[in-house]
Structures are given as structure tokens and as C-alpha cells.
Design a protein around this motif. Structure first.
Motif, PDB file in Angstrom:
ATOM      1  N   ILE A 225      24.628  18.607   4.992  1.00  0.00           N
ATOM      2  CA  ILE A 225      25.584  17.338   5.042  1.00  0.00           C
ATOM      3  C   ILE A 225      25.180  16.426   3.895  1.00  0.00           C
ATOM      4  O   ILE A 225      24.232  16.123   3.490  1.00  0.00           O
ATOM      5  CB  ILE A 225      25.887  16.803   6.311  1.00  0.00           C
ATOM      6  N   ARG A 226      26.593  15.837   3.483  1.00  0.00           N
ATOM      7  CA  ARG A 226      26.206  14.840   2.203  1.00  0.00           C
ATOM      8  C   ARG A 226      26.992  13.671   2.966  1.00  0.00           C
ATOM      9  O   ARG A 226      28.103  13.854   2.697  1.00  0.00           O
ATOM     10  CB  ARG A 226      26.696  15.246   0.789  1.00  0.00           C
ATOM     11  N   VAL A 227      26.344  12.535   3.193  1.00  0.00           N
ATOM     12  CA  VAL A 227      26.980  11.404   3.573  1.00  0.00           C
ATOM     13  C   VAL A 227      27.191  10.444   2.640  1.00  0.00           C
ATOM     14  O   VAL A 227      26.434  10.116   1.648  1.00  0.00           O
ATOM     15  CB  VAL A 227      26.309  10.724   4.747  1.00  0.00           C
ATOM     16  N   ASP A 265      29.798  12.449   6.495  1.00  0.00           N
ATOM     17  CA  ASP A 265      30.336  13.592   5.362  1.00  0.00           C
ATOM     18  C   ASP A 265      31.895  13.913   5.658  1.00  0.00           C
ATOM     19  O   ASP A 265      31.953  14.404   6.818  1.00  0.00           O
ATOM     20  CB  ASP A 265      29.539  14.690   5.486  1.00  0.00           C
ATOM     21  N   HIS A 358      24.607  14.665  11.978  1.00  0.00           N
ATOM     22  CA  HIS A 358      24.866  13.222  11.640  1.00  0.00           C
ATOM     23  C   HIS A 358      24.155  12.524  12.540  1.00  0.00           C
ATOM     24  O   HIS A 358      24.309  11.093  12.397  1.00  0.00           O
ATOM     25  CB  HIS A 358      26.466  13.273  11.786  1.00  0.00           C
TER      26      HIS A 358
END
Length: 403
Positions: A225-227, A265, A358
Motif C-alpha cells: 500500500i502507498r498511503v 491508500d 492499514h
């Protein structure tokens, strides 16, 4: 019973006839060990017999005895002979049943040869047999565990390669049908066919993406994930509107504050929402709206997805997020049962993994009065981000980064 008559000593002194009896049995198994010569075939068994004898000659407590009989004995970090043997047998085409049968033959060979050499019963004889059986049980447990691990790794690697290899040709289909849908110089019936092909290809693309995500969780790295800071309300509206378009016959209600920022994300949370709302549409009562509600406090954001309809049996709730378990366990459920008959059955599992990535949780309740509700809870400020939380309409001083 003298030391010379103990089973551990007998194994050392009669290892060749024991190995020969075991090898004769191993050669009867189909498929034969085509990848191993006689020396290799005997080598693993020789190592295991030495390990059995050494173990029997070592004092042990009652707790150690009980653990070993269950295959839970202590071990070093290096691979054991039993684990090495399991890998070799898998590569030779043996099934796990055939693998276990070898240990049965090895056990029988040792005990029958020893019984022929031992003239009278002795109190230590039963102790030796118990210790020998414990050592064999430990070896069986190690072999089966390694065999199962390697099979799962091979299966997951195959699925990962398959998913990646299917992406490119499917992308070509999506691009080509999208081009045909926009054409103005072809008959309308061809545009209609292209539209149906496009929709089918998009559904296939979702399945492939789910498959790739599934293998990622089983091959080590997990779902990436890229938050960054974004509007959770905007993502909810986008997904709800998309599903309203795809299911014009169903009513999907969204209850959310006018603005709600968080660190997450966007693509992955949209994937979770699409899975949960799609589930609710598929299994909910078509006469009752699907409800999506978004709430927040200073620390967390909660998303509730509710549908009214057939409830999920209480005994099924603990495994509802497990990958493909519902398909295997409930293949004969009656029509209308809560099962993904038209998918891989991994959508909820992937949703759970995304939420966990997350730092959040996903739970499920199901009863006749309130229906079935999935509850997603994620922190507004994930671990690794400093500064003040991003409140409703607020700002975060954090820099986007990979989580």
C-alpha cells in the motif's frame, strides 16, 4: 536387558539389513524414485535411523516425551534428515500418502528385525519401543510439514506467474474493445458486442488482480500500500456511483459527512469498498437498499456496509474471511446461500489483508433483525506518520510514503 540388546544399539549394528528392507519397500512405490540413485535413496534413511538411535539413547523428561509423540519435539535451526527427505520425495513425484507409508515401512522393518533378535521380553523393551515410535512420529511430522509447505509455495508461485502472464493479453482486449466502443463508423450492433466484451474483460481483470494479491500474501511481501492524505468521502462516492451504474436495478445509499480527510491508500480502500458493497448487492434482499455509512472520531474512521437478506450462519462467521474456504466447505449449500459462486472466493480475504496493511480491522455481524454488516475500522493517522491527525476538513503535516 544389556546395552548390547537395546534397540538403539541394535539399529547401529544392523543398519544395513534395515536399510535394505526399507529400500525394497520404497522401490515398490509408484512412481519410483527416478531422480535418486541407490546411494541417495539410502542416505536419508541412514541419517534418520542414526537420529532415531541417538534420540533413544538420550534421557528425556515426561514433558519432552509427550511433545515428541505429537511431533512437537525440540529441534535445531538446520534442516533435519526428515525435512530433506520430504523435499527429495516431492521432487521425485511422491504423494504425501506415499511419503508417510515409507515411515510405516521403516518402523516395521526395525521392529520386526529387532523382535527376531530379542528372545525374551524385558521391561526396558517396551520403553525402547515407545522411544522409537516417538522419534519416528517426530520425523513424520517434520516430513509432512515440509512437504505441505513446498506444495503450497509451488502452487502460489504458479498462480503468481499465471496472473502476471494473463495481464498483458487481457490488457490488449480491454484496449481494443475500448477503441471499438468509441468508433462512429461501425454498426451499432458491433459497438454493443464490444461493450459486452469490454465489461467481461474488466471483470476478468479484477479476478486476475485478486489472484495476484492473494499470491502476494502467501509468498512473503503481502499486499503493498502507498498511503497519502486524501478525501475518504470522495472515494466512497466514487465507488458507490460506479456500482450504482453497474447495478442500476439496485439502490445503494451513502451516509457520510460532507468532508472527511484521512491518511490511506485510495486505490486499495476503493478495492475494499467495491468488494464489500458488491457482496452486499449480490447477497442482499433486492427490495431493500444497501446501506454504506461512514463515521469518524479523533483517532479512527469506520465504514459500515449493510444489507438485508439471508443471514450468514453463526458457524460460518469465523471463516468468512478465509480464502476459498467457503467454496470448499459449502459446495452443496442450497440456492441463495451466502457464497461467492461466481468468483474465486478471495475478495473478502483480500479486503481483510488490505485493512490490516492499514493497521485496521474488519469485522462482521449477521442477524435477522439488523441484517449483515461489515465494519471496517482504520486509523486516521497510520503508524509512521508524525504530526497532528487529519481531521474532518483538517490537514496533516505528514509526507506521503510507502507503508
Amino acid at each position: 536387558m544389556t546395552q548390547q540388546n537395546r534397540l538403539s544399539t541394535f539399529i547401529y549394528e544392523h543398519i544395513e539389513p534395515i536399510l535394505q528392507a526399507w529400500e525394497d519397500f520404497a522401490r515398490t512405490i509408484e512412481p519410483p524414485a527416478l531422480t535418486m540413485d541407490d546411494a541417495e535413496l539410502r542416505d536419508h534413511a541412514r541419517q534418520m535411523l542414526h537420529a532415531f538411535a541417538a534420540d533413544m539413547a538420550t534421557a528425556q523428561t515426561e514433558h519432552e516425551r509427550a511433545a515428541k509423540s505429537k511431533g512437537l519435539g525440540t529441534r535445531s535451526h538446520a534442516d533435519t534428515a526428515a525435512e530433506t527427505h520430504a523435499e527429495a520425495r516431492l521432487l521425485s513425484g511422491y504423494t504425501v500418502v506415499q511419503l508417510v507409508s515409507e515411515y510405516r515401512a521403516l518402523r516395521a522393518s526395525v521392529l520386526m528385525l529387532w523382535a527376531a533378535e530379542t528372545s525374551a521380553a524385558h521391561p526396558t523393551q517396551m520403553t525402547d519401543i515407545m522411544r522409537f515410535n516417538e522419534a519416528v512420529d517426530q520425523a513424520v511430522a517434520e516430513s509432512v510439514a515440509r512437504y505441505e509447505y513446498m506444495v503450497k509455495q509451488s502452487q502460489n508461485m504458479f498462480l503468481a506467474i499465471l496472473g502476471h502472464d494473463l495481464r498483458n493479453p487481457l490488457g490488449t482486449v480491454v484496449t481494443g474493445t475500448s477503441f471499438l466502443m468509441q468508433a462512429t463508423d461501425i454498426p451499432a450492433k458491433y459497438v454493443l458486442v464490444a461493450t459486452r466484451m469490454f465489461n467481461s474483460a474488466k471483470r476478468m481483470s479484477k479476478l486476475i488482480n485478486d489472484l495476484i494479491d492473494f499470491t502476494r500474501t502467501h509468498l512473503g511481501p503481502g499486499i503493498p500500500i502507498r498511503v497519502k492524505q486524501g478525501s475518504l468521502v470522495a472515494i466512497c462516492e466514487e465507488v458507490v456511483n460506479e456500482l450504482r451504474t453497474f447495478h442500476p436495478e439496485r439502490l445503494v445509499e451513502l451516509h457520510a459527512p460532507s468532508k472527511l480527510d484521512a491518511i490511506f491508500d485510495e486505490g486499495r480502500i476503493a478495492q475494499v469498498l467495491s468488494n464489500l458493497i458488491g457482496n452486499a448487492i449480490q447477497y442482499g434482499d433486492p427490495e431493500i437498499p444497501v446501506s454504506v455509512r461512514v463515521e469518524a472520531n479523533a483517532d479512527d474512521v469506520q465504514i459500515f456496509v449493510n444489507n438485508q437478506g439471508k443471514t450468514i450462519p453463526a458457524e460460518t462467521l469465523p471463516t468468512i474471511f478465509d480464502p476459498m474456504v467457503r467454496i470448499a466447505a459449502n459446495a452443496d449449500w442450497k440456492e441463495g446461500a451466502y457464497m461467492e459462486r461466481t468468483s474465486l472466493g478471495i475478495g473478502l480475504y483480500i479486503s481483510r489483508e488490505i485493512v490490516h496493511a492499514h493497521g485496521g480491522t474488519i469485522t462482521l455481524t449477521s442477524d435477522p433483525s439488523s441484517g449483515t454488516t461489515f465494519i471496517v475500522t482504520i486509523p486516521r493517522l497510520p503508524a509512521g506518520f508524525g504530526g497532528a491527525g487529519a481531521g474532518a476538513g483538517g490537514k496533516s503535516n505528514s509526507t506521503p510514503q510507502a507503508a
